[in-house]
Design an enzyme around this catalytic site. Structure first.
Site, PDB file in Angstrom:
ATOM      1  N   GLN A   1      78.511  14.616  78.290  1.00  0.00           N
ATOM      2  CA  GLN A   1      80.229  15.094  78.149  1.00  0.00           C
ATOM      3  C   GLN A   1      81.345  15.454  76.440  1.00  0.00           C
ATOM      4  O   GLN A   1      81.269  15.030  75.503  1.00  0.00           O
ATOM      5  CB  GLN A   1      80.889  14.693  78.503  1.00  0.00           C
ATOM      6  CG  GLN A   1      82.489  14.810  79.086  1.00  0.00           C
ATOM      7  CD  GLN A   1      83.396  13.668  79.482  1.00  0.00           C
ATOM      8  OE1 GLN A   1      83.158  12.136  79.299  1.00  0.00           O
ATOM      9  NE2 GLN A   1      84.064  14.040  80.567  1.00  0.00           N
TER      10      GLN A   1
ATOM     11  N   SER B   1      85.452  15.144  73.673  1.00  0.00           N
ATOM     12  CA  SER B   1      86.420  14.684  72.659  1.00  0.00           C
ATOM     13  C   SER B   1      86.252  15.093  71.137  1.00  0.00           C
ATOM     14  O   SER B   1      85.360  15.631  70.723  1.00  0.00           O
ATOM     15  CB  SER B   1      85.923  13.222  72.784  1.00  0.00           C
ATOM     16  OG  SER B   1      86.522  12.345  74.016  1.00  0.00           O
TER      17      SER B   1
ATOM     18  N   SER C   1      78.311   9.888  74.642  1.00  0.00           N
ATOM     19  CA  SER C   1      77.319   9.146  74.595  1.00  0.00           C
ATOM     20  C   SER C   1      76.652   9.636  75.434  1.00  0.00           C
ATOM     21  O   SER C   1      76.899  11.728  75.968  1.00  0.00           O
ATOM     22  CB  SER C   1      78.362   8.212  76.368  1.00  0.00           C
ATOM     23  OG  SER C   1      79.550   7.066  76.043  1.00  0.00           O
TER      24      SER C   1
ATOM     25  N   GLU D   1      85.400  11.490  86.968  1.00  0.00           N
ATOM     26  CA  GLU D   1      84.614  10.256  85.440  1.00  0.00           C
ATOM     27  C   GLU D   1      85.847   8.990  85.876  1.00  0.00           C
ATOM     28  O   GLU D   1      84.999   7.523  85.541  1.00  0.00           O
ATOM     29  CB  GLU D   1      85.294  10.887  84.052  1.00  0.00           C
ATOM     30  CG  GLU D   1      85.143   9.737  82.566  1.00  0.00           C
ATOM     31  CD  GLU D   1      85.029  10.409  81.594  1.00  0.00           C
ATOM     32  OE1 GLU D   1      85.711  11.504  81.714  1.00  0.00           O
ATOM     33  OE2 GLU D   1      84.537  10.116  80.703  1.00  0.00           O
TER      34      GLU D   1
ATOM     35  N   GLU E   1      96.372   3.267  78.393  1.00  0.00           N
ATOM     36  CA  GLU E   1      98.103   3.727  78.117  1.00  0.00           C
ATOM     37  C   GLU E   1      97.910   5.218  78.941  1.00  0.00           C
ATOM     38  O   GLU E   1      98.939   5.196  79.824  1.00  0.00           O
ATOM     39  CB  GLU E   1      98.408   3.831  76.201  1.00  0.00           C
ATOM     40  CG  GLU E   1      98.440   2.742  75.782  1.00  0.00           C
ATOM     41  CD  GLU E   1      97.520   1.494  75.062  1.00  0.00           C
ATOM     42  OE1 GLU E   1      96.131   2.821  75.323  1.00  0.00           O
ATOM     43  OE2 GLU E   1      97.395   0.695  74.985  1.00  0.00           O
TER      44      GLU E   1
HETATM   45  C1  LIG Z   1      82.269   3.533  75.200  1.00  0.00           C
HETATM   46  C2  LIG Z   1      83.272   5.088  74.753  1.00  0.00           C
HETATM   47  C3  LIG Z   1      82.067   6.155  74.932  1.00  0.00           C
HETATM   48  C4  LIG Z   1      82.993   7.648  75.292  1.00  0.00           C
HETATM   49  N1  LIG Z   1      81.674   8.648  75.416  1.00  0.00           N
HETATM   50  C5  LIG Z   1      82.798   9.960  75.696  1.00  0.00           C
HETATM   51  C6  LIG Z   1      81.663  10.939  75.979  1.00  0.00           C
HETATM   52  O1  LIG Z   1      80.004  10.773  76.453  1.00  0.00           O
HETATM   53  N2  LIG Z   1      82.411  12.097  75.756  1.00  0.00           N
HETATM   54  C7  LIG Z   1      83.737  12.310  75.372  1.00  0.00           C
HETATM   55  O2  LIG Z   1      83.809  13.610  75.419  1.00  0.00           O
HETATM   56  N3  LIG Z   1      83.634  11.407  75.010  1.00  0.00           N
HETATM   57  C8  LIG Z   1      83.561  10.120  74.863  1.00  0.00           C
HETATM   58  N4  LIG Z   1      84.941   9.209  74.819  1.00  0.00           N
HETATM   59  C9  LIG Z   1      85.657   8.938  73.700  1.00  0.00           C
HETATM   60  C10 LIG Z   1      87.277   8.867  74.801  1.00  0.00           C
HETATM   61  O3  LIG Z   1      87.833   9.690  76.232  1.00  0.00           O
HETATM   62  C11 LIG Z   1      88.144   8.988  73.637  1.00  0.00           C
HETATM   63  O4  LIG Z   1      88.135   8.170  72.991  1.00  0.00           O
HETATM   64  C12 LIG Z   1      89.964   8.273  74.123  1.00  0.00           C
HETATM   65  O5  LIG Z   1      89.647   9.605  75.048  1.00  0.00           O
HETATM   66  C13 LIG Z   1      90.715   8.289  73.372  1.00  0.00           C
HETATM   67  O6  LIG Z   1      91.207   8.819  72.618  1.00  0.00           O
HETATM   68  P1  LIG Z   1      91.114   8.951  70.539  1.00  0.00           P
HETATM   69  O7  LIG Z   1      90.081   8.034  70.995  1.00  0.00           O
HETATM   70  O8  LIG Z   1      91.355  10.400  70.236  1.00  0.00           O
HETATM   71  O9  LIG Z   1      92.057   7.999  70.387  1.00  0.00           O
HETATM   72  P2  LIG Z   1      94.318   8.884  70.902  1.00  0.00           P
HETATM   73  O10 LIG Z   1      94.230   9.955  71.578  1.00  0.00           O
HETATM   74  O11 LIG Z   1      94.202   8.466  69.200  1.00  0.00           O
HETATM   75  O12 LIG Z   1      94.942   7.126  70.906  1.00  0.00           O
HETATM   76  C14 LIG Z   1      95.213   6.053  70.246  1.00  0.00           C
HETATM   77  C15 LIG Z   1      96.148   5.357  70.825  1.00  0.00           C
HETATM   78  O13 LIG Z   1      97.285   5.828  71.502  1.00  0.00           O
HETATM   79  C16 LIG Z   1      97.533   5.800  72.634  1.00  0.00           C
HETATM   80  N5  LIG Z   1      97.778   7.627  72.576  1.00  0.00           N
HETATM   81  C17 LIG Z   1      97.619   8.594  72.640  1.00  0.00           C
HETATM   82  N6  LIG Z   1      98.694   9.266  73.575  1.00  0.00           N
HETATM   83  C18 LIG Z   1      99.524   8.197  74.256  1.00  0.00           C
HETATM   84  C19 LIG Z   1     100.452   8.332  74.565  1.00  0.00           C
HETATM   85  N7  LIG Z   1     101.433   9.910  75.724  1.00  0.00           N
HETATM   86  N8  LIG Z   1     101.423   7.864  75.389  1.00  0.00           N
HETATM   87  C20 LIG Z   1     101.089   5.955  75.373  1.00  0.00           C
HETATM   88  N9  LIG Z   1      99.591   6.515  74.590  1.00  0.00           N
HETATM   89  C21 LIG Z   1      98.971   6.919  73.662  1.00  0.00           C
HETATM   90  C22 LIG Z   1      96.486   6.014  73.084  1.00  0.00           C
HETATM   91  O14 LIG Z   1      95.858   5.055  74.415  1.00  0.00           O
HETATM   92  C23 LIG Z   1      95.173   5.095  72.274  1.00  0.00           C
HETATM   93  O15 LIG Z   1      95.636   3.579  71.863  1.00  0.00           O
HETATM   94  C24 LIG Z   1      84.294   7.330  74.847  1.00  0.00           C
HETATM   95  C25 LIG Z   1      85.085   6.852  73.981  1.00  0.00           C
HETATM   96  C26 LIG Z   1      84.625   5.250  74.179  1.00  0.00           C
HETATM   97  C27 LIG Z   1      85.043   3.597  73.885  1.00  0.00           C
END
Ligand SMILES: Cc1cc2nc3c(=O)[nH]c(=O)nc-3n(C[C@H](O)[C@H](O)[C@H](O)COP(=O)(O)OP(=O)(O)OC[C@H]3O[C@@H](n4cnc5c(N)ncnc54)[C@H](O)[C@@H]3O)c2cc1C
Length: 388
Positions: free
Chosen positions: A116, A119, A151, A234, A367
């Site tokens: 996928q 991100s 992933s 998902e 969150e």
């Molecule tokens: C093990 C693992 C596997 C993954 N696999 C994939 C994959 O295969 N493909 C893919 O595309 N992505 C993948 N991801 C990515 C995952 O979907 C993102 O990490 C996730 O959506 C969070 O985005 P970010 O890391 O940019 O955090 P951010 O969006 O920067 O968030 C940082 C913090 O701020 C909080 N926050 C942000 N906005 C708000 C809001 N409006 N209200 C309250 N809190 C908020 C979040 O909850 C978080 O705690 C994976 C992540 C992990 C950990």
């Protein structure tokens, strides 16, 4: 099951028996799985010709159990979890007949693994902020950008991809959804090492990757609607996997509790009992959610299941590490492995503890899921938004 269901289940068992009469479950694995798909016994709720029989979804376990009983090979859904859990329902709902026929069978058999590409470094929770560009060039699209946390990209042949096709439009409307061929030129996959030491996921760099328009899924500019189908599936796929009673991590914890009388204290007893009850409630909720899916697509309830799964996995693995004391701190292996799926049951307690941290991030952070539940389940006022 109602009487009608019983009769339908019997008919399915007869079909499986007839199939097994013609196909040796101990012969060539892939040939067997392909034939199972062609017979409509892969996912029975899919249409005829696409691995199914148009039967109710809740009858799938009847078919699966009959194949297990015969010692037939399975299609290892965990190995292709993104393909099976997310890409397939999105392809089915939004794909063209050509796309259905090209992709669904090798996806189900596991011959082609999917990942996928959603991100990006600046677009996780705020997924509509993707900046990877897809620019039309004749019959092709030319895609350039960087994806992250992907992933299984190191094993995958295909990816579901969200890209921006019109930067002028408000961000939810300027995106288009594609299927991306990872074997083509311009795709670079680099490992990203995790807290556990493993590199289950990757950074993926896309540089002038050419995708024919036939790999577009849904209309130009409608990528957000297509992505919502993926995201809802998902959450169910992460938090709603079928589980026997006392299966999964709670099973490991209770086994340690029963086997290691030397570790027991009355306080821990209460804690483990509470976790056991939570795990059972979560398991039954996931079961009910899967039954509700019979009626159609997953709703926001999937977010609640995924949210409780993440919290529970972290609580159970934390208690396990504490219970084991010094042994719980001994990480079994910190070498850089290129695994495809978390091995939550096969590895040691420390691995489980470390890997479970990601459960509240992957597939939507806790969150964000709380926001979805607040707005779409409880009907509370939405957060102010300026980007739609
Ligand atoms: C093990 C693992 C596997 C993954 N696999 C994939 C994959 O295969 N493909 C893919 O595309 N992505 C993948 N991801 C990515 C995952 O979907 C993102 O990490 C996730 O959506 C969070 O985005 P970010 O890391 O940019 O955090 P951010 O969006 O920067 O968030 C940082 C913090 O701020 C909080 N926050 C942000 N906005 C708000 C809001 N409006 N209200 C309250 N809190 C908020 C979040 O909850 C978080 O705690 C994976 C992540 C992990 C950990």
């Amino acid at each position: 099951m109602a009487d009608d269901d019983d009769a339908a289940a019997d008919r399915l068992r007869d079909r499986v028996a007839a199939f097994l009469g013609q196909h040796d479950p101990h012969g060539d694995r892939i040939e067997f799985l392909r034939a199972r798909f062609d017979a409509g016994l892969a996912w029975v709720h899919y249409p005829v010709g696409l691995g199914g029989l148009g039967a109710p979804r809740h009858l799938q376990p009847v078919v699966d159990a009959a194949f297990v009983l015969a010692g037939a090979p399975d299609n290892q859904p965990r190995r292709n979890s993104i393909g099976i859990g997310m890409a397939a329902p999105t392809l089915l709902r939004h794909g063209t007949p050509d796309q259905h026929h090209r992709f669904l069978r090798p996806l189900w058999t596991g011959e082609e693994i999917w990942c996928q590409l959603f991100s990006e470094p600046g677009a996780g929770s705020d997924l509509a902020g993707v900046t990877t560009r897809a620019v039309r060039d004749g019959d092709d699209w030319v895609v350039t950008g960087q994806k992250v946390w992907t992933s299984m990209a190191h094993r995958a042949r295909w990816a579901i991809l969200l890209a921006r096709t019109d930067p002028e439009l408000p961000k939810h409307r300027g995106m288009t959804y594609f299927v991306c061929d990872l074997s083509g030129p311009g795709v670079e996959v680099r490992p990203l090492r995790q807290l556990t030491g493993e590199a289950e996921f990757n950074e993926v760099f896309l540089t002038d990757v050419r995708l024919p328009d036939s790999l577009r899924l849904g209309a130009v500019g409608e990528g957000w609607q297509v992505a919502r189908t993926t995201l809802m599936n998902e959450r169910v796929s992460i938090g709603g996997a079928p589980m026997p009673r006392e299966g999964g991590m709670i099973g490991l914890l209770t086994r340690t509790w029963r086997d290691r009388a030397d570790l027991r204290t009355p306080g821990r007893h209460d804690e483990i009992l509470r976790l056991w009850v939570r795990a059972e409630a979560a398991r039954l909720t996931a079961l009910r959610l899967r039954q509700q899916l019979v009626a159609g697509e997953p709703g926001p309830e999937g977010s609640a299941v995924k949210l409780s799964f993440a919290g529970l996995a972290q609580a159970i693995s934390g208690t396990e590490v504490e219970l084991l004391g010094a042994d719980g701190l001994r990480h079994d292996d910190w070498s850089l492995r290129r695994s495809t799926e978390p091995d939550l049951l096969g590895r040691g307690a420390t691995y489980r503890y470390l890997r479970a941290r990601g459960n509240s991030i992957e597939g939507g952070t806790s969150e964000i899921l709380r926001n979805i539940i607040a707005e779409r389940v409880l009907g509370l006022p939405a957060e102010p938004r300026v980007d739609r």
